[in-house]
Design a protein around this motif. Structure first.
Motif, PDB file in Angstrom:
ATOM      1  N   GLY A 249      32.003  18.174  55.913  1.00  0.00           N
ATOM      2  CA  GLY A 249      33.125  18.995  55.441  1.00  0.00           C
ATOM      3  C   GLY A 249      33.627  18.542  54.084  1.00  0.00           C
ATOM      4  N   ALA A 250      33.626  17.213  53.838  1.00  0.00           N
ATOM      5  CA  ALA A 250      34.065  16.693  52.541  1.00  0.00           C
ATOM      6  C   ALA A 250      33.143  17.166  51.421  1.00  0.00           C
ATOM      7  N   VAL A 251      31.843  17.200  51.701  1.00  0.00           N
ATOM      8  CA  VAL A 251      30.881  17.675  50.702  1.00  0.00           C
ATOM      9  C   VAL A 251      31.095  19.163  50.425  1.00  0.00           C
ATOM     10  N   VAL A 252      31.220  19.937  51.494  1.00  0.00           N
ATOM     11  CA  VAL A 252      31.438  21.381  51.332  1.00  0.00           C
ATOM     12  C   VAL A 252      32.749  21.640  50.601  1.00  0.00           C
ATOM     13  N   GLY A 253      33.799  20.908  50.977  1.00  0.00           N
ATOM     14  CA  GLY A 253      35.091  21.076  50.325  1.00  0.00           C
ATOM     15  C   GLY A 253      35.040  20.724  48.854  1.00  0.00           C
ATOM     16  N   GLY A 254      34.340  19.640  48.510  1.00  0.00           N
ATOM     17  CA  GLY A 254      34.221  19.238  47.114  1.00  0.00           C
ATOM     18  C   GLY A 254      33.489  20.262  46.272  1.00  0.00           C
ATOM     19  N   VAL A 255      32.345  20.746  46.776  1.00  0.00           N
ATOM     20  CA  VAL A 255      31.568  21.752  46.040  1.00  0.00           C
ATOM     21  C   VAL A 255      32.359  23.060  45.925  1.00  0.00           C
ATOM     22  N   ALA A 256      33.026  23.459  47.011  1.00  0.00           N
ATOM     23  CA  ALA A 256      33.820  24.688  46.996  1.00  0.00           C
ATOM     24  C   ALA A 256      34.952  24.597  45.979  1.00  0.00           C
ATOM     25  N   LEU A 257      35.635  23.452  45.949  1.00  0.00           N
ATOM     26  CA  LEU A 257      36.738  23.285  45.000  1.00  0.00           C
ATOM     27  C   LEU A 257      36.236  23.312  43.562  1.00  0.00           C
ATOM     28  N   GLY A 258      35.085  22.652  43.316  1.00  0.00           N
ATOM     29  CA  GLY A 258      34.512  22.665  41.977  1.00  0.00           C
ATOM     30  C   GLY A 258      34.143  24.073  41.523  1.00  0.00           C
ATOM     31  N   LEU A 259      33.546  24.854  42.430  1.00  0.00           N
ATOM     32  CA  LEU A 259      33.180  26.236  42.085  1.00  0.00           C
ATOM     33  C   LEU A 259      34.418  27.098  41.851  1.00  0.00           C
ATOM     34  N   ILE A 260      35.433  26.929  42.702  1.00  0.00           N
ATOM     35  CA  ILE A 260      36.674  27.700  42.533  1.00  0.00           C
ATOM     36  C   ILE A 260      37.327  27.378  41.191  1.00  0.00           C
ATOM     37  N   GLU A 261      37.390  26.091  40.876  1.00  0.00           N
ATOM     38  CA  GLU A 261      38.026  25.674  39.619  1.00  0.00           C
ATOM     39  C   GLU A 261      37.253  26.190  38.409  1.00  0.00           C
ATOM     40  N   SER A 262      35.933  26.094  38.456  1.00  0.00           N
ATOM     41  CA  SER A 262      35.109  26.518  37.328  1.00  0.00           C
ATOM     42  C   SER A 262      35.140  28.040  37.144  1.00  0.00           C
ATOM     43  N   LEU A 263      34.965  28.763  38.254  1.00  0.00           N
ATOM     44  CA  LEU A 263      35.002  30.237  38.156  1.00  0.00           C
ATOM     45  C   LEU A 263      36.386  30.719  37.752  1.00  0.00           C
ATOM     46  N   GLY A 264      37.416  30.055  38.261  1.00  0.00           N
ATOM     47  CA  GLY A 264      38.775  30.431  37.875  1.00  0.00           C
ATOM     48  C   GLY A 264      39.024  30.221  36.403  1.00  0.00           C
ATOM     49  N   ALA A 265      38.559  29.081  35.886  1.00  0.00           N
ATOM     50  CA  ALA A 265      38.731  28.799  34.459  1.00  0.00           C
ATOM     51  C   ALA A 265      37.919  29.767  33.606  1.00  0.00           C
ATOM     52  N   GLY A 266      36.738  30.176  34.106  1.00  0.00           N
ATOM     53  CA  GLY A 266      35.858  31.056  33.334  1.00  0.00           C
ATOM     54  C   GLY A 266      36.322  32.500  33.286  1.00  0.00           C
ATOM     55  N   TYR A 267      36.954  32.963  34.360  1.00  0.00           N
ATOM     56  CA  TYR A 267      37.334  34.381  34.446  1.00  0.00           C
ATOM     57  C   TYR A 267      38.834  34.604  34.382  1.00  0.00           C
ATOM     58  N   LEU A 268      39.580  33.874  35.220  1.00  0.00           N
ATOM     59  CA  LEU A 268      41.034  34.081  35.226  1.00  0.00           C
ATOM     60  C   LEU A 268      41.700  33.487  33.990  1.00  0.00           C
ATOM     61  N   GLY A 269      41.036  32.495  33.392  1.00  0.00           N
ATOM     62  CA  GLY A 269      41.633  31.843  32.210  1.00  0.00           C
ATOM     63  C   GLY A 269      41.448  32.633  30.926  1.00  0.00           C
TER      64      GLY A 269
END
Length: 270
Positions: A249-269
């Motif tokens: 779960g820690a691995v999945v959570g880490g990868v998910a958070l990284g993708l959310i942060e990156s996609l958010g910065a790329g599109y919402l930013g």
């Protein structure tokens, strides 16, 4: 499409670093129920230690390839961070093991501030550039760009996580960890030494944080005494997202958070 792929690559790189730190949080919490808020600062110590070693080795061992200097510096940083976390656990956390939950939590926050202060004294408070030991030449991939450093980060993370899963699920130490997490008193009756298992867990978590610290510094190119706070906080969020105490779960959570942060910065930013 090119922008989407680029943000996914960036998110996977970022998420893999969060995953390594989140594993340290979740391993310690799974065994003794402690949230070690000083864990992010262990990452910082690993990054600063490796930076100092790389600068020294680049002059002392001028003929050594850059990747070998980085590897040696990372291994030494892992040892330093492991010794540091072992000392923290023995001196700060072990005497409070049977105390109310709030006491170890306050101690962990205090240790975080103490590590930052010591780092500021030893390495000075000003941000420093991190020596680049790998090729900076970008590699094009399906319209996106990825660096050699990012490829190494992804490969090293995958290898480290696979090794950790094998260690926890297939070895005697891993079985001792799971038994101690289930019931320390019963585990002790079975011949397992809970104190040794807990110390080993802190050391392994610190080594993962050291690897993440070197990756973080290599990817972003700077180091400073406060650099571990935000990665540590976000990795804690990743551990909670994946169900704290759960390694996968820690691995999945880490990868998910990284993708959310990156996609958010790329599109919402934008």
């Amino acid at each position: 499409m090119d922008v989407l792929l680029q943000q996914i690559i960036n998110g996977l790189v970022l998420g893999s670093m969060y995953a390594l730190v989140a594993l340290g949080y979740t391993m310690v919490y799974g065994i003794i129920g402690l949230i070690n808020f000083a864990h992010g600062d262990v990452l910082m110590v690993g990054a600063l230690t490796s930076s100092t070693l790389i600068s020294w080795m680049s002059e002392a061992c001028a003929g050594m390839p850059g990747w070998m200097i980085l590897l040696v510096a990372t291994l030494i940083a892992m040892v330093v961070c492991g010794a540091l976390n072992y000392t923290i656990e023995k001196l700060a956390y072990r005497p409070l093991r049977n105390s109310p939950r709030l006491a170890p939590l306050i101690t962990a926050i205090g240790m975080s501030l103490l590590l930052q202060t010591f780092a500021m004294i030893i390495w000075e408070p000003n941000p420093k550039s991190y020596p680049s030991m790998l090729s900076r030449e970008p590699i094009e991939f399906a319209g996106a760009v990825i660096s050699v450093t990012q490829i190494v980060i992804l490969a090293a993370t995958a290898i480290t996580l696979a090794f950790l899963m094998w260690l926890v699920n297939k070895t005697n130490l891993g079985r001792a960890m799971r038994a101690t997490a289930e019931n320390p008193r019963v585990a002790a009756l079975m011949g397992i030494k809970p104190d040794v298992v807990i110390s080993a867990t802190f050391i392994i978590g610190a080594m993962l944080a050291a690897i993440a610290g070197v990756m973080w510094a290599s990817n972003y190119g700077t180091v400073q005494h406060a650099m571990g706070f935000m990665p540590g906080l976000k990795a804690f969020v990743a551990a909670v997202m994946g169900g704290i105490g759960n390694l996968a779960g820690a691995v999945v959570g880490g990868v998910a958070l990284g993708l959310i942060e990156s996609l958010g910065a790329g599109y919402l930013g934008q």
